[in-house]
Design an enzyme around this catalytic site. Sequence first.
Site, mmCIF file in Angstrom:
data_model
loop_
_atom_site.group_PDB
_atom_site.id
_atom_site.type_symbol
_atom_site.label_atom_id
_atom_site.label_comp_id
_atom_site.label_asym_id
_atom_site.label_seq_id
_atom_site.Cartn_x
_atom_site.Cartn_y
_atom_site.Cartn_z
ATOM 1 N N GLY A 173 0.784 -1.021 -0.002
ATOM 2 C CA GLY A 173 -0.124 -0.091 -0.045
ATOM 3 C C GLY A 173 0.637 1.107 0.182
ATOM 4 N N GLY A 212 3.340 2.244 -2.095
ATOM 5 C CA GLY A 212 3.158 2.745 -3.479
ATOM 6 C C GLY A 212 4.797 2.284 -4.029
ATOM 7 N N ALA A 258 10.881 -0.956 8.049
ATOM 8 C CA ALA A 258 12.064 -0.035 8.325
ATOM 9 C C ALA A 258 12.477 1.040 7.431
ATOM 10 C CB ALA A 258 13.537 -0.849 8.534
ATOM 11 N N SER A 259 11.105 1.100 6.622
ATOM 12 C CA SER A 259 10.874 2.477 5.656
ATOM 13 C C SER A 259 12.308 2.445 4.738
ATOM 14 C CB SER A 259 10.923 3.734 6.231
ATOM 15 O OG SER A 259 10.000 4.155 7.369
ATOM 16 N N GLN A 292 12.273 0.312 1.463
ATOM 17 C CA GLN A 292 12.265 -0.199 0.310
ATOM 18 C C GLN A 292 12.388 0.698 -0.944
ATOM 19 O OE1 GLN A 292 12.339 -3.069 -0.767
ATOM 20 N NE2 GLN A 292 11.045 -4.597 0.541
ATOM 21 N N GLY A 321 13.646 6.907 2.870
ATOM 22 C CA GLY A 321 12.276 6.457 3.042
ATOM 23 C C GLY A 321 11.667 7.645 3.922
ATOM 24 N N VAL A 322 10.108 7.347 3.882
ATOM 25 C CA VAL A 322 9.336 8.272 4.504
ATOM 26 C C VAL A 322 8.023 7.579 5.269
ATOM 27 C CG1 VAL A 322 7.677 8.625 2.537
ATOM 28 C CG2 VAL A 322 7.855 10.659 4.157
ATOM 29 N N GLY A 323 7.896 6.146 5.121
ATOM 30 C CA GLY A 323 6.976 5.388 5.659
ATOM 31 C C GLY A 323 6.689 5.635 7.209
ATOM 32 N N GLU A 324 7.720 5.114 8.004
ATOM 33 C CA GLU A 324 7.313 5.215 9.444
ATOM 34 C C GLU A 324 7.618 6.645 9.925
ATOM 35 O OE1 GLU A 324 9.060 0.872 10.496
ATOM 36 O OE2 GLU A 324 9.752 1.989 9.084
#
Length: 325
Positions: free
Chosen positions: A46, A48, A86-87, A89, A283-286
């Site tokens: 999810g 992206g 771990a943000s 990918q 990364g920006v997820g967490e």
Amino acid sequence: MKKRGYGIANMWYGIGNTANHNPSGAFVDILDDGTAIVLTGCADIGQGSTTVLAQIAAETLGINIEDVVVVAADTEVTPDAGATSASRQTYVSGNAVRLAAENACEQVLAKASEELNIQAEKLSIYQGQIWVGDNPSGVMIKEIITKCRSEGVLTLGHGSFDPVTTKLDSETGQGIPYATYAFATQVAEVEVDTETGIVEVKKIVAAHDVGKAINPQSVEGQIEGGCSMGIGYALFEEVVVKDGEIQGPGMSTYLIPTAMDVSEVYPIIIEEYEASGPYGAKGVGEPALVPTAAAIANAVADALGIRLYELPLTPERIIAAIKRN
């Protein structure tokens, strides 16, 4: 009485897994018609990543994103890309795809160099054709691939990336556990009802350093989603355990924010180029979630003049704190 308060929170967050090897691999196959297939083990849950990896491949190959097909997270055919955690990918698998695409391009440009009698270093691929410096040669990539196929040459590239880290020293505790870090500041505006104890988050402004926003709309979505989760962490979500059993095992009793509970979120993308990332990205997820609860808690403290140290900030805890003071 309803009181307004404002709170700020800052954070830094290491991208990837702490001081462990954290590799990802990818294959990129340029097909006869000039389109490409990307094989990656990266699982898109999810966030992206499939879109971002297609963008990275298209940019590197010099073709349109519509001409890239990503086959992801199929353990029968795709190489290992590590966990979607771990943000990491976009940063790790993004680099693997970039390197694989560069490897495939090298094979195409080597053949184009022979055909055009021009040094390969002077050639590039853009908009599906071979360019010499800043000028199109008029030779389409499909023509070069046809020549490759006639000679039995496959235009298949491979790449892998493992961030450079240094394990923590057992004596000094020093090391380099992450190759790069994300940074963010969030500001929350809240309204606290002193009679009911209900906290309403009115607005969150979230500024995040993402390196390079490969897909700005996706980055904004990540920030908005992280802030929504942060509201739940700050105000609603609580795991109550009694005699080893979770007391609220269903969604009817374990509360998360609904659309009515989520505030206005204003994402601000800060682009500070990360040299080790794919096209400068990280990364920006967490990181989107990390500072939200702290900003809300600080805003509640500003509104009430009372500091609470336990989450979630339920009405019962708010009222109890007001009565104590």
